[in-house]
Structure formats: structure tokens, C-alpha cells
Design a protein around this motif. Structure first.
Motif, PDB file in Angstrom:
ATOM      1  N   ALA A 102      33.592  30.355  41.038  1.00  0.00           N
ATOM      2  CA  ALA A 102      34.307  29.913  41.970  1.00  0.00           C
ATOM      3  C   ALA A 102      35.632  29.569  41.454  1.00  0.00           C
ATOM      4  N   ALA A 103      35.651  28.563  39.640  1.00  0.00           N
ATOM      5  CA  ALA A 103      37.348  29.119  39.891  1.00  0.00           C
ATOM      6  C   ALA A 103      38.767  30.131  39.681  1.00  0.00           C
ATOM      7  N   ASP A 104      37.914  31.855  39.707  1.00  0.00           N
ATOM      8  CA  ASP A 104      38.566  33.084  39.488  1.00  0.00           C
ATOM      9  C   ASP A 104      39.346  33.101  41.085  1.00  0.00           C
ATOM     10  N   SER A 105      38.235  32.442  42.898  1.00  0.00           N
ATOM     11  CA  SER A 105      38.636  32.530  43.860  1.00  0.00           C
ATOM     12  C   SER A 105      40.226  31.086  44.939  1.00  0.00           C
ATOM     13  N   GLY A 106      40.163  30.176  43.016  1.00  0.00           N
ATOM     14  CA  GLY A 106      41.232  29.403  43.080  1.00  0.00           C
ATOM     15  C   GLY A 106      40.468  27.956  43.106  1.00  0.00           C
ATOM     16  N   PRO A 154      41.225  42.733  35.465  1.00  0.00           N
ATOM     17  CA  PRO A 154      41.421  41.194  35.584  1.00  0.00           C
ATOM     18  C   PRO A 154      42.189  41.196  37.321  1.00  0.00           C
ATOM     19  N   THR A 155      42.038  39.448  37.039  1.00  0.00           N
ATOM     20  CA  THR A 155      43.518  39.137  37.977  1.00  0.00           C
ATOM     21  C   THR A 155      44.490  37.837  38.154  1.00  0.00           C
ATOM     22  N   ASN A 156      45.084  37.740  39.063  1.00  0.00           N
ATOM     23  CA  ASN A 156      45.968  36.512  38.329  1.00  0.00           C
ATOM     24  C   ASN A 156      45.843  35.629  38.546  1.00  0.00           C
TER      25      ASN A 156
END
Length: 620
Positions: free
Chosen positions: A431-435, A480-482
Motif C-alpha cells: 500500500a505504501a509503495d502505491s503512495g 526498484p521504484t521511486n
């Protein structure tokens, strides 16, 4: 300054005891400590006032900003509302538990005739008077009297001096500190932009923007301390935010004496090293923090005259339960059925049972063997309630997810098993990865309070969350993501408190080509920024490369727009100027580099010219 180890609690208290009596020591009240005093009963406040007079009342001060924030709480009736909320939480919990007990209770549950009925009767007769007394307490005048007493106290010790000097250029200073994670106030950055809601009347207090409150308070303390040539300052605070406290040492400074006196002692309140340096630059030799718990220990050493204050500050936990068998025997013995319950005389002890000196559930050693990569898969079997909670978290919208997380505090999670905690960490990371803001805040809170959590909770949550940052649900390695969440977790990666989780994830990444792997410990990541002077010798130097060893972490010809610095930093489609620190932060996100381990060859505040198509090199 930043290399100091944890201070021994006994040494801290001895140093504090001497310094508070010194003529050139001045003590300043934070709003949180004033609110704690307002909630405390009159005997507790009277004993504190007596101690204050004994060591020198003239050296105690209330900064104007602390008074301002307390006044806002007075208008909102915060003290009375918080007590009412706590009483309602207890009533709800007691009622919900009774509903569940009614379903479970039977003679078979406890093992002897009429035991279910007896237990429910005992529960009801114990809880009902407490519920009634809490209802009565909510109508008490004590709340208003406490707030009034502290308000008068504030008037007596309020600092003088114009406020405009304190708030001059505050907005610029705050932004720089928040951006650089420089204390104090960066933990309040989320408070920017407060405004009146449509439901508020003209007579109601506007919430306002209080993101700079700690900074105003700090400026005021430093101004006054400098004006009186204070050699030591002590800030009395009930907060434990890491924009004031240095939390990395956890409970390493706690002594056996402290552990024996207090069930769940807090770490020694060490100030953030940058705050100590800022005070030192103003001619202040020593800067200490003092919270209610350590203030209670301090006053308890002064003798019996301060017993109420010490008890209020220190005796905040219910007594530990004795071992399972003796607890049940004590209750059953009141009904004369010990023999039926244990299959023998009341004096017998069940074989293998620990009594009061035995190991309690929260003290059971943690087994790192539970940290298996397979437990990161969503298909892992979980208790029904846990599964329902995690499914709700995964499918909820932003508002509902925030509500679920508000009801999941760390104390509740202590009761979950290892697999459930790991799954919770994985779900929250997704969930955090999606903002999702609530998930990001929850993980940031975990980072800040890790040392205070049990070993199983912190190791399993960290394994689940950080593992999900590196592995997909099928355990293939994720690109990896931003998202900033990975950096939040990597802030802890070299700490001993999560060493088992970091090592387990690192073992799973043994064959992966990564610039840094969890479990590698505190290894310096030496980054070299390569620039070329501008052709006109006037503009900023042109950015050429940012290297870790021989690997260039950027490219000046990134053809994928989402990976271009201009898009990542919101600078449009042209070349632009940017400070090195902002570029390093983006690179650290993409390449999962712990910020605390990065060493850069030039000042990160220095600005460079970033080419139009420069961006993160993702193919490394």
C-alpha cells in the motif's frame, strides 16, 4: 558529537541531578509537559512545584509558543475530551469482550462445574462499578481545575520578548530544515497548510498551520538562554519524536536499577546531536531533555516528599500476571474448587508450569528461523481474523485504510504470531509503495519506535515490509521504484535491532546484482559526483556522472521520460539547476541505497546544471 554512544541511565540521572541545581542551568517547558501536568492530579502538581521551588523557580521558563499552544488546547478542552475518549475506549473494549466471553464461557472452558457462570458473574461484578465510576469522573471539575492551575503557572513563568524576532524568516528556515531532515520540526512537516473547515463557525478556533511550532519554540529557548548566559539548558517534554531525540541507541543505556523500578522503561532521553551542536554554537555547553518518567525517577531519589509525583510518572503499568497455574489457582481457590481444576490438592503445581519467577510470554526468546522467504507469499496460512484484516487493508480506499491502521497500534500487534506480523508488513509495504499516506506514516512510525518494540514484532514486521520491497509475491526480485518507503525502511538496515531480518533478506538476494544488500552492515557507499565547468564560466557546472565505485548511477541520455530527473523532480522538460542532495535522494530510491551510509565527495547543498535528458540509470 555524532559518534557518542548511549549514556548510562544512572550517569544521566546523576549528571541531571547536579546540573538542575546549578545557577547557570535554565529549564524550559514544552507544551507536552505542560499538558501532562494539567492532566495530573493536584497532589502531583503540588509536589512538582515544591521541587521546583527547592532548586530555584526563577530558572524555570515557559516560552511564549508553548503558552500559545497550551491556550489552543484549553479552548478545545483537549484534556477533558481525551479522558472521555479513553473512558469510551475502555467501555467499548469491556462490552466487546463480554460479548465474546458469553459465547465461549462454559464449564468445559475452565474444567469444573459452574465455572463459566462464575467467571461471567465475576467479570460483571468487577467491570460494572468501574464503568459507573468512569461515567462519574467525566463530570468532574478536575479537568478544568488542572488546566486553570497550569494556565496560572504559565503566566508566572512566561518568557518576555517580542515574538516578531522569533518568527522572522521562519518559513524559509522551516523548509530548509524539513528538506534536510534537520531538527527540530521535520516530524511536523505534514502539518503544513492547515485551514478552516466549512463546518467551523466564526467563533471557533482555526486549526492553523503548526508545522513550524517546534522551530519557534527552539528559537525562543536559544534566544533566552543566550541572553542570560546559560551554561546548560534542560527542555522538559513528554514527546518522544526523533526530531528532538536521538533514538538509535534504543534501550542500551538502561540499567538494572531502572528496569527493576519500571516495567516498561523508555530509553535515556538523548537530544539529537544537531540540536546539541546548535546550542553549543550559542555558547550553551550542555543540552538535556527530561521527560515525565525520568523526572519521576529524579524526584523519587529526593525522598518521600515526592512520592505522588514519582508514582504518577513511574507506576503506569498494571502489575505483571503470575504464572498461568498460580493465577488460575488463586481465582479458582476463591470458589473452593482447586482440586477439581488441577486434579489434586490446591498446593500442587502443574508439571512444567512457571510461577511468578518464570518466563512471561513477552520474554520468550525470538527464533530467527521463522524469517523464511516462503512466508512472504500471500498464500501463507493465517488466522481468520488476521486474514480478514489484511484483506480489508489491501482492498480499502485511502480513508478506510487510515481508519483500520488507527485501530492497529503496536500493543495490539504484539499479540500476533510471527507469520501474521510478516504478512502485515508485506501488505503495508504494498500500500505504501502505491503512495498511500496512512501506510507511509505507519512505516515511518515503525522506524521511529523500533527500539521500544519486542524482538519478534520488530524483526518480523521489518522482514515482511523490507522483504516486500525486494521480492514480488512469487519471490522473484522486484524492479526498484521511486517510492520513498524503501528508504524509510533502509534507515534501519544496519541497526542491531533488525539484524536477523536484514540478514535473512540479504541471504535471499545472494545471487542478485545489487549495489547494496541488506545484511551487509555499515559499509560506506562512497559516491563521486562528476561535473564539468560551464562553457561561460558563470552558470552552474554541468552534471556529467554520479558514480558508486566504477558504476555510473545516472545517464545523460535517458530516453524513458518517467526516469528523467526533470520529471522526477517536477522541473518540466528543459535543463535545470538542482542541488546534489535532491539528485542523490532520487538515486537512493531507485537503487535502494541506505542514505545514512552514503558518503559524497562534494557538498550536497551545491547546485549543478542537470542536462535535459539526464536521469536515473536503471539498467545496472
Amino acid at each position: 558529537m555524532i559518534g557518542a554512544g548511549p549514556e548510562n541511565a544512572d550517569d544521566y540521572l546523576m549528571r541531571l541531578k547536579q546540573l538542575v541545581k546549578a545557577a547557570h542551568t535554565h529549564l524550559y517547558f514544552d507544551t507536552s509537559f505542560l499538558m501532562w501536568l494539567a492532566k495530573a492530579g493536584e497532589p502531583t502538581r503540588a509536589e512538582f512545584s515544591s521541587w521546583q521551588s527547592k532548586i530555584g523557580s526563577a530558572r524555570f521558563h515557559v516560552p511564549l509558543w508553548a503558552a500559545h499552544e497550551f491556550f489552543k488546547h484549553r479552548l478545545k478542552k483537549t484534556v477533558a475530551k481525551e479522558f472521555a475518549a479513553d473512558a469510551k475506549a475502555f467501555d467499548d473494549a469491556a462490552s466487546n469482550l463480554y460479548e465474546k466471553l458469553k459465547l465461549y464461557c462454559s464449564d468445559e472452558l475452565f474444567g469444573f462445574k459452574n465455572s463459566g457462570v462464575m467467571f461471567l458473574d465475576e467479570y460483571t461484578r468487577t467491570i460494572q462499578p468501574i464503568r459507573g465510576m468512569l461515567q462519574l469522573a467525566q463530570k468532574s471539575d478536575q479537568f478544568e481545575q488542572g488546566v486553570q492551575a497550569v494556565s496560572s503557572f504559565i503566566d508566572d513563568f512566561l518568557l518576555s520578548g517580542p515574538l516578531d524576532e522569533i518568527i522572522a524568516n521562519i518559513d524559509l528556515d522551516e523548509r530548509v530544515r524539513n528538506r534536510g531532515v534537520i531538527p527540530p520540526s521535520f516530524k511536523d512537516a505534514h502539518k503544513r497548510g492547515g485551514r478552516r473547515t466549512d463546518s467551523e463557525s466564526e467563533d471557533e478556533q482555526v486549526a492553523g498551520d503548526n508545522s513550524f511550532g517546534d522551530l519557534v519554540f527552539w528559537r525562543e529557548v536559544l534566544r533566552h538562554a543566550s541572553s542570560v548566559n546559560a551554561s546548560t539548558i534542560v527542555v522538559l517534554t513528554a514527546d518522544r519524536k526523533n526530531d528532538w531525540f536521538e533514538n538509535q541507541h534504543g534501550d542500551k543505556g538502561l540499567t538494572e536499577a531502572i528496569r527493576r523500578r519500571i516495567q516498561k522503561p523508555r530509553p535515556v532521553p538523548a537530544p539529537h546531536p544537531l540540536l546539541k551542536r546548535e546550542a553549543f554554537d550559542r555558547g550553551i555547553g550542555q543540552f538535556l531533555l527530561l521527560d515525565p518518567m525520568y523526572c519521576g525517577v529524579l524526584l523519587e531519589t529526593e525522598g518521600h516528599d515526592y512520592r505522588n509525583f514519582a508514582s504518577t510518572a513511574l507506576d503506569t503499568q498494571l502489575p505483571r500476571l503470575p504464572g498461568k497455574a498460580s493465577a488460575a489457582r488463586s481465582w479458582a481457590g476463591r470458589f473452593g474448587v482447586a482440586a477439581s481444576l488441577f486434579g489434586g490438592g490446591a498446593a500442587e503445581t502443574a508439571e512444567g508450569d512457571e510461577d511468578e519467577g518464570g518466563v512471561l510470554p513477552e520474554e520468550i526468546p525470538f527464533d530467527p528461523a521463522v524469517l523464511e522467504l516462503e512466508s512472504l507469499k500471500p498464500s501463507i496460512a493465517l488466522p481468520r481474523i488476521v486474514g480478514q484484516t489484511l484483506n480489508a487493508l489491501a482492498s480499502a480506499d485511502t480513508a478506510k485504510r487510515a481508519l483500520i491502521l488507527q485501530n492497529l497500534d503496536w500493543e495490539k500487534l504484539e499479540g500476533w504470531d510471527a507469520a501474521a506480523i510478516i504478512a502485515f508488513g508485506r501488505t503495508l509495504l504494498r500500500a505504501a509503495d502505491s503512495g498511500d499516506p496512512a501506510s507511509l506514516d505507519f512505516i515511518a512510525n515503525f522506524r521511529d519506535c523500533t527500539p521500544s518494540l519486542s524482538e519478534q514484532l520488530r524483526e518480523c514486521f521489518y522482514f515482511g515490509a523490507l522483504g516486500a520491497a525486494y521480492f514480488a509475491d512469487d519471490l522473484t526480485i522486484r524492479a526498484p521504484t521511486n517510492s520513498p518507503v524503501a528508504l524509510t525502511l533502509l534507515d534501519l538496515v544496519a541497526l542491531s535491532e533488525v539484524r536477523h531480518a536484514a540478514a535473512a533478506i540479504g541471504d535471499g538476494l545472494a545471487e542478485a546484482r545489487l549495489l547494496y544488500k541488506p545484511g551487509s552492515g555499515k559499509v560506506d557507499l562512497e559516491i563521486k559526483v562528476v561535473t564539468k565547468p560551464a562553457a561561460d564560466n558563470k552558470s552552474k557546472a554541468d552534471l556529467q556522472a554520479i558514480k558508486l565505485a566504477d558504476t555510473n548511477l545516472i545517464t545523460t541520455l535517458q530516453d524513458e521520460k518517467p526516469h528523467q530527473f526533470s520529471q522526477l523532480l517536477g522541473k518540466g522538460d528543459e535543463a535545470f539547476d538542482a542541488d546534489i542532495g535532491s539528485l542523490i535522494d532520487v538515486i537512493a530510491r531507485y537503487h535502494r541505497l541506505p542514505r545514512q551510509l552514503i558518503k559524497v565527495n562534494i557538498n550536497t547543498d551545491q547546485e549543478v546544471r542537470v542536462p535535459q535528458y539526464a536521469g536515473v540509470e536503471v539498467d545496472i
